[in-house]
Write a protein that holds these residues in place. Structure first.
Motif, PDB file in Angstrom:
ATOM      1  N   GLU A 109      -9.014   2.381   1.657  1.00 46.10           N
ATOM      2  CA  GLU A 109      -7.759   2.982   2.097  1.00 46.10           C
ATOM      3  C   GLU A 109      -7.037   3.700   0.954  1.00 46.10           C
ATOM      4  O   GLU A 109      -6.423   4.752   1.163  1.00 46.10           O
ATOM      5  CB  GLU A 109      -6.841   1.900   2.672  1.00 46.10           C
ATOM      6  N   TRP A 129       0.828  -1.205   0.000  1.00 45.28           N
ATOM      7  CA  TRP A 129       0.000   0.000   0.000  1.00 45.28           C
ATOM      8  C   TRP A 129       0.866   1.260   0.000  1.00 45.28           C
ATOM      9  O   TRP A 129       0.577   2.224  -0.724  1.00 45.28           O
ATOM     10  CB  TRP A 129      -0.918   0.011   1.224  1.00 45.28           C
ATOM     11  N   SER A 156     -11.351  -3.023   2.465  1.00 52.26           N
ATOM     12  CA  SER A 156     -10.462  -2.140   3.210  1.00 52.26           C
ATOM     13  C   SER A 156      -9.389  -1.560   2.298  1.00 52.26           C
ATOM     14  O   SER A 156      -8.969  -0.403   2.462  1.00 52.26           O
ATOM     15  CB  SER A 156      -9.819  -2.893   4.377  1.00 52.26           C
TER      16      SER A 156
END
Length: 338
Positions: free
Chosen positions: A211, A186, A207
């Motif tokens: 995110e 990420w 998620s």
């Protein structure tokens, strides 16, 4: 639904149709992905998500509609393209593709494969540094067939990024990764976006979409059913009222709506399905702003006044999972078919 205008698009899909025999997989699907933005494409199994992305990658040809990648329209046969919808050499050098199955040879060593791919590009990322960032340095001399699933996934990501592409298609980049490796991925994707790279991500992790995504496209039954930023799609918080056993949620919602009619900014409805834990539908009271103690008190008082004091009242922050469930009637799971 019509795609919102994105003036500076790295990817633009318009009116895409695709049939497999008599089965219509894509039905006029349209969306756009902005430059230097991360666009998450979500859809339940069989929604047409994989077929859509394969058309965008030049791996599959639509029956109708257009795909424009970095300003280049796919679909027309030309001297530099072997078949309609394929990339020419110049476009291939500007686009990175990460397939979920990796598409990597199994016998060579991981580091050697990435170094070889780097040599195919004019301005590659340092493959050793990319291996370090993704936690692969210790397995650089390991044959790919001996890597774990998570290691192969990270190597496939490195292979998609080593050429310093302007646009990257990422298919489930966090699949099979532990929490530490996922967070490292990420961070890398955020850096790429900040540096101007455009990313199109498919994922079964809500998620991950929440995110990372600047823009979310939800596909169901071969068409776009919703799109926008995560905040635009979730629309804020809500109050959930879970009635006691035997109570019809629709009846309770209608009764509660009449009772709360004098209080502005509240909207009453019912959930389309159960909550996953109790499999019981609930009544939803949406508020224009965060539901504070006054709103919760008003709902609790109204329930008591109409004889439903035993209902459970909770404040709930809406998520993409909620929106996805409402739009498609499905939870998001790894795709098993097209």
């Amino acid at each position: 639904m019509p795609s919102p205008a994105i003036a500076d698009a790295a990817l633009r899909v318009s009116g895409l149709h695709k049939n497999y025999g008599t089965r219509e997989v894509l039905r006029g699907l349209s969306f756009a992905a902005g430059r230097a933005r991360l666009t998450a494409v979500l859809g339940p199994n069989g929604a047409g998500k994989t077929t859509t992305i394969e058309c965008c990658e030049g791996l599959r040809h639509p029956d109708a509609g257009t795909v424009e990648v970095l300003g280049t329209a796919l679909g027309a046969r030309s001297a530099s393209s072997r078949s309609p919808g394929s990339y020419d050499a110049a476009l291939r050098a500007r686009v990175g593709v990460m397939l979920q199955d990796g598409g990597l040879p199994q016998a060579p060593r991981a580091g050697a494969v990435l170094a070889h791919l780097a040599r195919l590009h004019e301005r590659p990322v340092d493959p050793a540094e990319l291996m370090r960032r993704l936690g692969l340095t210790d397995v650089a001399r390991t044959p790919i067939r001996r890597l774990s699933g998570g290691q192969r996934q990270r190597l496939a990501l490195a292979a998609a990024l080593v050429g310093r592409p302007e646009l990257v298609f990422l298919d489930e980049p966090s699949a099979g990764l532990d929490v530490r490796a996922r967070l490292a991925v990420w961070d890398l994707l955020r850096e790429l976006r900040a540096d101007g790279t455009s990313l199109v991500l498919t994922t079964h992790l809500m998620s991950e979409a929440e995110e990372l995504a600047d823009h979310v496209v939800v596909i169901d039954a071969g068409a776009v059913v919703a799109e926008g930023s995560p905040r635009e799609l979730t629309g804020g918080d809500e109050i959930r009222v879970l009635p006691a056993g035997g109570t019809d949620p629709a009846t309770l919602a209608a009764t509660l709506e009449r009772r709360l009619a004098g209080r502005g900014g509240l909207r009453v409805g019912t959930s389309p399905t159960g909550d996953g834990a109790t499999a019981e539908p609930w009544v939803v009271v949406g508020a224009d702003g965060p539901p504070d103690a006054g709103v919760l008190s008003a709902v609790a008082t109204a329930l008591t006044d109409v004889g439903y004091a035993d209902a459970t009242v909770t404040s709930h922050r809406r998520t993409l999972e909620d929106v996805f469930l409402e739009l498609t009637g499905h939870t998001l799971e790894p795709e098993k078919d097209r």
